[in-house]
Design a protein around this motif. Structure first.
Motif, PDB file in Angstrom:
ATOM      1  N   VAL A 448       0.825  -1.215   0.000  1.00 49.31           N
ATOM      2  CA  VAL A 448       0.000   0.000   0.000  1.00 49.31           C
ATOM      3  C   VAL A 448       0.854   1.258   0.000  1.00 49.31           C
ATOM      4  CG1 VAL A 448      -1.641   1.358   1.366  1.00 49.31           C
ATOM      5  CG2 VAL A 448      -2.008  -1.103   1.026  1.00 49.31           C
ATOM      6  N   PHE A 449       1.954   1.252   0.766  1.00 46.59           N
ATOM      7  CA  PHE A 449       2.789   2.453   0.883  1.00 46.59           C
ATOM      8  C   PHE A 449       4.106   2.353   0.114  1.00 46.59           C
ATOM      9  CE2 PHE A 449       0.062   2.690   4.648  1.00 46.59           C
ATOM     10  CZ  PHE A 449      -0.384   4.002   4.566  1.00 46.59           C
ATOM     11  N   GLU A 450       4.327   1.243  -0.569  1.00 50.34           N
ATOM     12  CA  GLU A 450       5.593   1.059  -1.274  1.00 50.34           C
ATOM     13  C   GLU A 450       5.813   2.108  -2.355  1.00 50.34           C
ATOM     14  OE1 GLU A 450       8.089  -2.601  -3.360  1.00 50.34           O
ATOM     15  OE2 GLU A 450       5.907  -2.736  -3.106  1.00 50.34           O
ATOM     16  N   LEU A 521      -5.408  10.154  -4.237  1.00 52.84           N
ATOM     17  CA  LEU A 521      -5.724   9.262  -5.353  1.00 52.84           C
ATOM     18  C   LEU A 521      -4.817   8.034  -5.386  1.00 52.84           C
ATOM     19  CD1 LEU A 521      -7.014  10.015  -8.797  1.00 52.84           C
ATOM     20  CD2 LEU A 521      -4.830   8.827  -8.720  1.00 52.84           C
ATOM     21  N   PRO A 522      -3.471   8.165  -5.352  1.00 52.99           N
ATOM     22  CA  PRO A 522      -2.664   6.935  -5.358  1.00 52.99           C
ATOM     23  C   PRO A 522      -2.874   6.076  -4.123  1.00 52.99           C
ATOM     24  CG  PRO A 522      -1.276   8.864  -4.980  1.00 52.99           C
ATOM     25  CD  PRO A 522      -2.621   9.372  -5.383  1.00 52.99           C
ATOM     26  N   LEU A 523      -3.192   6.691  -2.963  1.00 60.60           N
ATOM     27  CA  LEU A 523      -3.430   5.902  -1.761  1.00 60.60           C
ATOM     28  C   LEU A 523      -4.690   5.053  -1.917  1.00 60.60           C
ATOM     29  CD1 LEU A 523      -2.766   5.161   1.163  1.00 60.60           C
ATOM     30  CD2 LEU A 523      -4.128   7.147   1.888  1.00 60.60           C
ATOM     31  N   VAL A 524      -5.765   5.645  -2.428  1.00 64.31           N
ATOM     32  CA  VAL A 524      -7.007   4.894  -2.632  1.00 64.31           C
ATOM     33  C   VAL A 524      -6.805   3.787  -3.661  1.00 64.31           C
ATOM     34  CG1 VAL A 524      -9.346   5.087  -3.544  1.00 64.31           C
ATOM     35  CG2 VAL A 524      -8.518   6.771  -1.907  1.00 64.31           C
ATOM     36  N   HIS A 525      -6.077   4.103  -4.737  1.00 68.94           N
ATOM     37  CA  HIS A 525      -5.819   3.086  -5.763  1.00 68.94           C
ATOM     38  C   HIS A 525      -5.006   1.925  -5.198  1.00 68.94           C
ATOM     39  CE1 HIS A 525      -6.556   5.689  -9.605  1.00 68.94           C
ATOM     40  NE2 HIS A 525      -7.588   5.671  -8.775  1.00 68.94           N
ATOM     41  N   ARG A 529      -6.277  -1.925  -5.122  1.00 70.17           N
ATOM     42  CA  ARG A 529      -5.515  -2.981  -5.803  1.00 70.17           C
ATOM     43  C   ARG A 529      -5.110  -4.087  -4.828  1.00 70.17           C
ATOM     44  NH1 ARG A 529      -2.294   1.312  -8.019  1.00 70.17           N
ATOM     45  NH2 ARG A 529      -2.921   1.844 -10.152  1.00 70.17           N
ATOM     46  N   TYR A 530      -4.634  -3.665  -3.674  1.00 71.85           N
ATOM     47  CA  TYR A 530      -4.137  -4.634  -2.704  1.00 71.85           C
ATOM     48  C   TYR A 530      -5.271  -5.513  -2.192  1.00 71.85           C
ATOM     49  CZ  TYR A 530      -2.041  -6.510   1.551  1.00 71.85           C
ATOM     50  OH  TYR A 530      -1.597  -7.355   2.541  1.00 71.85           O
ATOM     51  N   LEU A 531      -6.412  -4.914  -1.870  1.00 74.56           N
ATOM     52  CA  LEU A 531      -7.533  -5.686  -1.357  1.00 74.56           C
ATOM     53  C   LEU A 531      -8.086  -6.639  -2.413  1.00 74.56           C
ATOM     54  CD1 LEU A 531      -9.387  -2.889   0.647  1.00 74.56           C
ATOM     55  CD2 LEU A 531      -8.101  -4.822   1.595  1.00 74.56           C
TER      56      LEU A 531
END
Length: 682
Positions: A448-450, A521-525, A529-531
């Protein structure tokens, strides 16, 4: 016979010296006193005999001595018997022939020249010598183990083929070191035949030849090269009349010192040329070529970009497989407050890789049927919907679904349903006095934070969190982010095959201004994606990679694999399904029960580093591997394992010639003294 210094043979002209001495030498006679010479006619004695050679044996001895001494200084040797001389003077040899078969050796006639040099090494072997043929590229393997059979070695060299793998000298040299260290023969030699591509040696390889081992480099590289390569392609997707259209952009590189003009670059889809465009590329530069969009009419299309024509054709093409874009279905459940999911739905609508198919539903209208074919569920500032209670949501997660719980004012969770959450929710923490809380700690090792790991890739310090819910994380939960006061911002918990993320503040503007910042926006994406456990299918692979067919095909059935060179093999359902990609082109994977069905494809391309043909100084590699400087030969005349200097040095014929010449001079001195004494008394 050959001579190391043939110009010194001009010294054979000194043979004329003893000839002249024999022709003009005056013979001394005893002087007899006579009373008067007035009536005796004077006749010169030397005029009678000076043009006549009386002692031929003495002349031949003097001439032969001079000839032998001159020949000794010219350093003669016998090339055809160099190996025999080595066996007589230095003992039998253990030779390891390292033959580079990497893709770069396909430039021009390098491969043929390399095999010719390997054949010369085999020809140089003596009767008791042994040789091992090692073929190497990215890895190294023994092709023919230590043998005295020259026929087997020559046949193996002729049968060796080029590969599409990259160049790595380390594995080959380590294998040679291991082979030589086990040998009991007197001389241990390795011959490295390659184009000595600079990218194949980093200098950090752990290779250490001992003092008893030698390494001879044989380079087949050419000074000037001209190479056009296609190292990559990119895709842009658009929609027209409810059909997906693909725009392919190819990168084209010029790996030479001269500019390339009007290079034809073409795009093929399933064997049909779509478009050809010209490209101008500067010296040692690259450019991009964008083709016109085309409609993707099949679920899997094989594409090829071709550029130019040069002596290394393998990197002039780039293969890829393009498939329709994959979307992630997301169900957003909110508490019914106006615009509570406005920012969230707008952010997800922008996504293209993947595209998010978002449906926003109030909590009161959610039913278990809505979970079907969903990849992720987002509970946005709402409690657990009654329609998903009773284990329906938990079962969805256990089966591999993703759940994001964004906590807000309307969030409440029944005590008997807390098994999904990564912790126990506490009271609201109010940070409205002052500037609010900021997100401090972030676990950059988590997917998520990478994406925010690199500098200037996302500023979380600008976002202000005015309120959030306290969270007591469970022991099996993972905290991904914390506020500046230590409070948990994001936590994760694995449930079955699924994933649960909990954000302790909202995704709208009621408790924070995160949605107004660029990182929103990138955090939500990344969370979605991860989920959803989304993985974009790769359009191509690189030579040397390994794929698991079971994961790729997602079915257990008998498959027939057709490699780019046409070789077919069957992989049965009960066998390991690991496929090593060692060829450039497209692999086809067909169902054994339905061979006429459309095949799956895996596109494989050359490592872009292999297109860089810049050579390194072979002597640097030898010095690094052996710790001793040596001269790197660009070609070998005669036997590849013995240079003329080495052949002459190991035979030492000059020493015998010099001894013979000196012996003749001594004998000539003795004979000349005896002849002189005999004539004095006659």
């Amino acid at each position: 016979m050959s001579f190391l210094s043939p110009l010194l043979l001009l010294g054979l002209g000194t043979i004329a010296v003893p000839v002249l001495v024999h022709l003009i030498q005056r013979e001394r006679k005893r002087v007899i006193e006579f009373p008067s010479l007035m009536f005796v006619q004077k006749i010169p004695y030397q005029s009678v005999r000076r043009r006549r050679i009386r002692h031929w044996a003495l002349l031949l001895m003097r001439a032969a001595a001079i000839a032998l001494i001159v020949a000794a200084f010219a350093r003669p040797f016998l090339p055809a018997r160099a190996a025999a001389a080595l066996a007589a003077t230095g003992g039998t040899r253990e030779v390891v022939i390292l033959l580079d078969q990497s893709a770069s050796m396909g430039y021009g006639d390098r491969w043929q020249r390399a095999r010719d040099e390997a054949s010369k090494v085999v020809d140089s072997l003596g009767g008791a010598d042994k040789a091992t043929l090692v073929l190497f590229g990215r890895n190294a393997e023994e092709n023919i183990r230590a043998t005295e059979d020259k026929g087997r070695l020559q046949s193996a060299i002729r049968a060796a083929k080029l590969t599409a793998v990259g160049t790595r000298f380390g594995p080959a040299l380590k294998l040679a070191e291991s082979i030589l260290s086990r040998s009991t023969l007197q001389r241990k030699e390795a011959v490295l035949i390659s184009d000595f591509q600079k990218t194949g040696w980093t200098g950090t390889e752990d290779v250490h030849f001992s003092e008893t081992m030698s390494l001879t480099p044989v380079s087949v590289a050419t000074e000037a090269v001209s190479n056009i390569a296609v190292p990559s392609v990119t895709f842009a997707r658009s929609s027209f009349s409810n059909q997906e259209r693909i725009t392919v952009t190819a990168g084209v590189a010029n790996k030479s010192a001269a500019a390339a003009t009007n290079v034809p670059v073409s795009l093929e889809i399933d064997g049909q040329v779509i478009e050809t465009l010209p490209a101008n590329i500067g010296a040692n530069a690259s450019t991009s070529v964008s083709f016109s969009p085309f409609t993707l009419s099949s679920p899997s299309a094989h594409g090829v970009v071709k550029a130019g024509n040069d002596p290394l054709p393998i990197d002039n093409t780039f293969d890829f497989v393009v498939t329709p874009s994959q979307s992630v279905s997301v169900l957003v459940v909110d508490g019914g407050a106006p615009n509570s999911s406005f920012y969230l739905s707008k952010a997800l609508a922008i996504g293209t890789t993947p595209a998010f198919n978002v449906e926003v539903v109030p909590a009161s209208r959610v039913t278990p049927l809505m979970l079907e074919r969903r990849s992720a569920v987002i509970l946005n500032d709402t409690g657990l919907p009654s329609g998903l209670a009773g284990g329906a949501l938990e079962q969805f997660v256990k089966n591999g679904g993703g759940l994001l719980v964004a906590v807000g004012e309307h969030t409440n969770w029944p005590p008997n349903e807390t098994a999904l959450l990564p912790g126990q929710l506490g009271s609201v923490v109010d940070r409205m006095d002052g500037r609010g809380a900021t997100v401090g700690f972030r676990d950059y090792s988590h997917p998520v934070f990478e994406v925010f790991k690199a500098p200037r890739s996302g500023d979380f310090s600008a976002a202000r969190v005015l309120r959030y819910r306290a969270l007591q994380a469970l022991p099996d939960a993972r905290v991904l982010a914390r506020y500046d006061d230590g409070g948990v911002a994001v936590a994760e918990r694995r449930v079955g095959a699924g994933r649960v993320l909990l954000l302790t503040t909202t995704l709208d503007d009621s408790w924070n201004d995160l949605e107004l910042k660029p990182v929103y926006l990138p955090l939500v994406h990344q969370m979605a994606r991860y989920l959803a456990q989304y993985e974009q299918s790769s359009s191509w692979s690189t030579v040397g990679q390994v794929v698991d067919l079971a994961t790729l095909l997602k079915s257990k059935a008998d498959r027939v694999i057709v490699s780019p060179d046409g070789e077919r093999r069957t992989v049965y359902a009960n066998e390991p399904s690991i496929l090593e990609l060692n060829e450039h082109g497209a692999y086809e994977i067909r169902s054994a029960s339905m061979p006429s069905a459309r095949p799956d494809r895996i596109a494989v391309n050359l490592d872009p580093a292999e297109s860089d043909l810049s050579p390194m100084d072979a002597s640097e590699l030898v010095a690094s591997a052996t710790g001793r400087a040596t001269q790197a030969a660009t070609a070998v005349e005669g036997p590849a394992a013995l240079s003329p200097e080495d052949a002459e040095k190991r035979q030492n014929l000059w020493w015998y010639l010099l001894l013979g010449g000196v012996a003749l001079l001594v004998a000539e001195l003795v004979v000349a003294n005896r002849l002189s004494q005999n004539e004095r008394f006659t």
